[in-house]
Write a protein that holds these residues in place. Structure first.
Motif, PDB file in Angstrom:
ATOM      1  N   LEU A   1      -4.775  -5.625  11.066  1.00 27.21           N
ATOM      2  CA  LEU A   1      -5.634  -5.672   9.887  1.00 27.21           C
ATOM      3  C   LEU A   1      -5.462  -4.443   8.995  1.00 27.21           C
ATOM      4  O   LEU A   1      -5.364  -4.588   7.765  1.00 27.21           O
ATOM      5  N   PRO A   2      -5.406  -3.217   9.552  1.00 26.97           N
ATOM      6  CA  PRO A   2      -5.155  -2.072   8.664  1.00 26.97           C
ATOM      7  C   PRO A   2      -3.822  -2.175   7.923  1.00 26.97           C
ATOM      8  O   PRO A   2      -3.750  -1.820   6.741  1.00 26.97           O
ATOM      9  N   MET A   3      -2.783  -2.658   8.604  1.00 25.04           N
ATOM     10  CA  MET A   3      -1.484  -2.748   7.945  1.00 25.04           C
ATOM     11  C   MET A   3      -1.469  -3.819   6.863  1.00 25.04           C
ATOM     12  O   MET A   3      -0.706  -3.720   5.888  1.00 25.04           O
TER      13      MET A   3
ATOM     14  N   SER B   1      -3.062  -6.798   1.467  1.00 21.00           N
ATOM     15  CA  SER B   1      -2.851  -8.239   1.287  1.00 21.00           C
ATOM     16  C   SER B   1      -4.166  -8.997   1.439  1.00 21.00           C
ATOM     17  O   SER B   1      -4.445  -9.944   0.689  1.00 21.00           O
ATOM     18  N   ALA B   2      -4.981  -8.594   2.419  1.00 23.96           N
ATOM     19  CA  ALA B   2      -6.268  -9.260   2.624  1.00 23.96           C
ATOM     20  C   ALA B   2      -7.191  -9.046   1.422  1.00 23.96           C
ATOM     21  O   ALA B   2      -7.888  -9.971   0.990  1.00 23.96           O
TER      22      ALA B   2
ATOM     23  N   ARG C   1      -0.310   3.658   4.284  1.00 28.91           N
ATOM     24  CA  ARG C   1      -0.637   3.305   2.907  1.00 28.91           C
ATOM     25  C   ARG C   1       0.473   2.452   2.293  1.00 28.91           C
ATOM     26  O   ARG C   1       0.211   1.493   1.581  1.00 28.91           O
ATOM     27  N   ALA C   2       1.707   2.770   2.612  1.00 30.29           N
ATOM     28  CA  ALA C   2       2.830   1.982   2.110  1.00 30.29           C
ATOM     29  C   ALA C   2       2.845   0.597   2.729  1.00 30.29           C
ATOM     30  O   ALA C   2       3.125  -0.403   2.065  1.00 30.29           O
ATOM     31  N   ALA C   3       2.504   0.503   4.019  1.00 32.42           N
ATOM     32  CA  ALA C   3       2.501  -0.793   4.699  1.00 32.42           C
ATOM     33  C   ALA C   3       1.386  -1.675   4.180  1.00 32.42           C
ATOM     34  O   ALA C   3       1.524  -2.889   4.055  1.00 32.42           O
TER      35      ALA C   3
END
Length: 560
Positions: free
Chosen positions: A472-474, A478-479, A557-559
């Motif tokens: 979820l963090p990565m 998108s979410a 942050r990039a992911a």
């Protein structure tokens, strides 16, 4: 939650449509005990067929659905074929989300403020080029052929079809197949249309049907831009639903079923057109012509796409300008003064619809996001995807005309004692928010590198910990982007809000459309501007929140 998530999603997507259609069919067949309909009867159908101008209304709706889809799809196909893998193509991809976030009603108002006889375009060229010292008596808005309504729909459906085309392209290997065709001497546009486009179209076919269904049964855009004498069928059905004569509910139900039949007819005609286009394409491909001289076609496609994007953004700018305009006589291109007086007068009227819009949108988006993530996480853990039937279910609320089942859903909710409540409005919005949100988050979620989870699992983390601490963090960005899409869809909902809420829960959208009949451009500008800003705020937060949360974690942050 994960075990029952697919069942919940199916219940949300299919249940309201089935029950709503059933509750529409019964009154259409004369069965409505509360209004004295105790037995089956063909009287509602006879009364419907006796309505003046009915077949012209049907023709307008049918033509609008087919012409809007044909123009939008042709523009997208030609532009993608001629400009894919170019800098211009990459630049336009960044405009898709802002264009999609603009509600249909706001875009329609913006276009109306541009092309009306007293609109900004006429002001810009008058009186020097036209000689007009006052607005000409031209029927541009609400024209009998529905051309303004078609234009308003096209500028919004082009970004939608462009987005679904972008999603389908990676799975079709467009560069490889296009280069193979171009190596045989075909031009860039012809190579793409002959070889790549059939593979893309198979994946976006349901989205095309969704455009047909929406354009043939749209209400809010039709009220702003469409013909009025007679109006498109869906608008007339809504009028019958709100008629003080309660017996008109029978006619409205029969009209809702006629709208469903009209949309099905549009689907059938489109299937014939698909075969015709395929035969023409195959004939041209086998003719030996290479169509290398496609520069003019590519330039025309790029120009028309630019016109669609410019019309939306320029229209929204004019909306904002009208909301703060003081004296603005024709044919001045700009107002003589700017003032916040309209905002000050309307702030009290705006507060209630604003908070209803935000609260319903946030609730519907939160529910939809939880259901979508639960379904996708279950899919990831079990390795079982829904397949083509799941895609069909997702598109079901989008390809069934709203007017054909929302009225029945209203009657059903009233019969169980939850009609016209805030929760009922939220539930109605979830039906339409969930498909868009799921389609937005599904591809990034499925493309996540599972090796991260395998490494965490090898270190002793369970599936729940992997979900909350890694996956979820990565995928947070998108979410949040998917949530912003869902919120924008909720903000733009007109018919479900009007019918399910029974006028007790006005939103910014319903109030803006209601103001269309009044003609006060300054007040319309205020409400339409708020309607436009809310989705933009959602997308801005979707970009800002990950950057803030992961400010000290560069790779994460990039992911995200």
């Amino acid at each position: 939650m994960l075990r029952i998530a697919p069942a919940i999603a199916i219940a949300i997507l299919v249940g309201p449509i089935l029950f709503g259609l059933a509750a529409t069919i019964l009154p259409a067949a004369g069965v409505f005990p509360a209004l004295g309909g105790e037995a089956l009867s063909l009287e509602p159908a006879r009364r419907l067929l006796a309505q003046p101008g009915l077949w012209r209304s049907c023709a307008i709706s049918l033509a609008t659905g087919l012409i809007t889809t044909a123009i939008s799809l042709t523009l997208v196909m030609t532009f993608v074929a001629g400009w894919s893998n170019t800098r211009l193509f990459g630049s336009l991809q960044h405009l898709v989300s802002p264009l999609l976030s603009v509600p249909h009603a706001a875009a329609a108002f913006g276009l109306a403020f541009l092309i009306a006889p007293s609109g900004w375009i006429m002001r810009l060229v008058s009186p020097e080029l036209t000689g007009f010292a006052s607005p000409p008596d031209w029927l541009i808005l609400h024209d009998p052929l529905g051309l303004a309504m078609i234009a308003g729909l096209v500028v919004k459906e082009v970004p939608f079809l462009f987005l679904v085309t972008l999603s389908a392209m990676p799975q079709t290997l467009p560069r490889r197949y296009s280069q193979a065709a171009m190596s045989l001497g075909y031009g860039k546009t012809a190579a793409f249309i002959f070889v790549v486009w059939p593979r893309i179209y198979r994946q976006i076919r349901l989205a095309v049907f969704a455009v047909i269904a929406y354009a043939s049964s749209v209400v809010d855009v039709a009220l702003i831009l469409g013909p009025t004498n007679p109006a498109p069928l869906a608008v007339r059905v809504l009028g019958w639903m709100h008629d003080p004569d309660l017996s008109m509910r029978f006619d409205a139900s029969a009209g809702a079923l006629l709208q469903l039949a009209l949309t099905l007819l549009a689907f059938a005609i489109w299937l014939v057109l698909e075969r015709l286009f395929g035969a023409i394409r195959d004939g041209l491909a086998m003719s030996g012509l290479r169509f290398r001289a496609d520069r003019a076609l590519r330039a025309a496609a790029a120009a028309l796409i630019a016109v669609c994007a410019t019309a939306v953004f320029l229209g929204l700018t004019i909306l904002a300008l009208w909301s703060v305009a003081g004296l603005w006589p024709f044919a001045d291109a700009l107002p003589s003064q700017l003032t916040m007086r309209t905002w000050q007068r309307q702030i009290g009227n705006l507060a209630g619809p604003f908070w209803t819009t935000v609260s319903v949108g946030l609730a519907a988006t939160a529910i939809s996001l939880v259901v979508a993530l639960a379904c996708l996480e279950r899919e990831a853990r079990t390795g079982r995807a829904g397949g083509s039937w799941a895609i069909m279910l997702l598109y079901l609320p989008l390809i069934v005309p709203q007017v054909s089942f929302v009225f029945g859903l209203q009657l059903l909710l009233l019969s169980v004692g939850v009609g016209a409540s805030w929760l009922a409005v939220v539930f109605a919005h979830v039906i339409f928010v969930l498909p868009y949100l799921f389609l937005s988050i599904a591809d990034p979620w499925r493309a996540w590198d599972h090796r991260f989870g395998q490494v965490a699992g090898a270190a002793g983390s369970g599936p729940d910990r992997i979900f909350w601490r890694i996956r979820l963090p990565m995928l947070l960005r998108s979410a949040l982007v998917a949530a912003a899409v869902g919120f924008a869809v909720s903000v733009g909902q007109y018919l479900p809000t009007v019918l399910i809420g029974a006028g007790r829960w006005p939103t910014v959208t319903t109030e803006a459309v209601a103001l269309a009949a009044g003609g006060d451009r300054r007040v319309i500008g205020v409400f339409a501007f708020i309607q436009m800003v809310l989705p933009f705020v959602g997308f801005a937060l979707a970009a800002a929140i990950p950057a803030i949360i992961f400010a000290n974690r560069r790779d994460l942050r990039a992911a995200a």
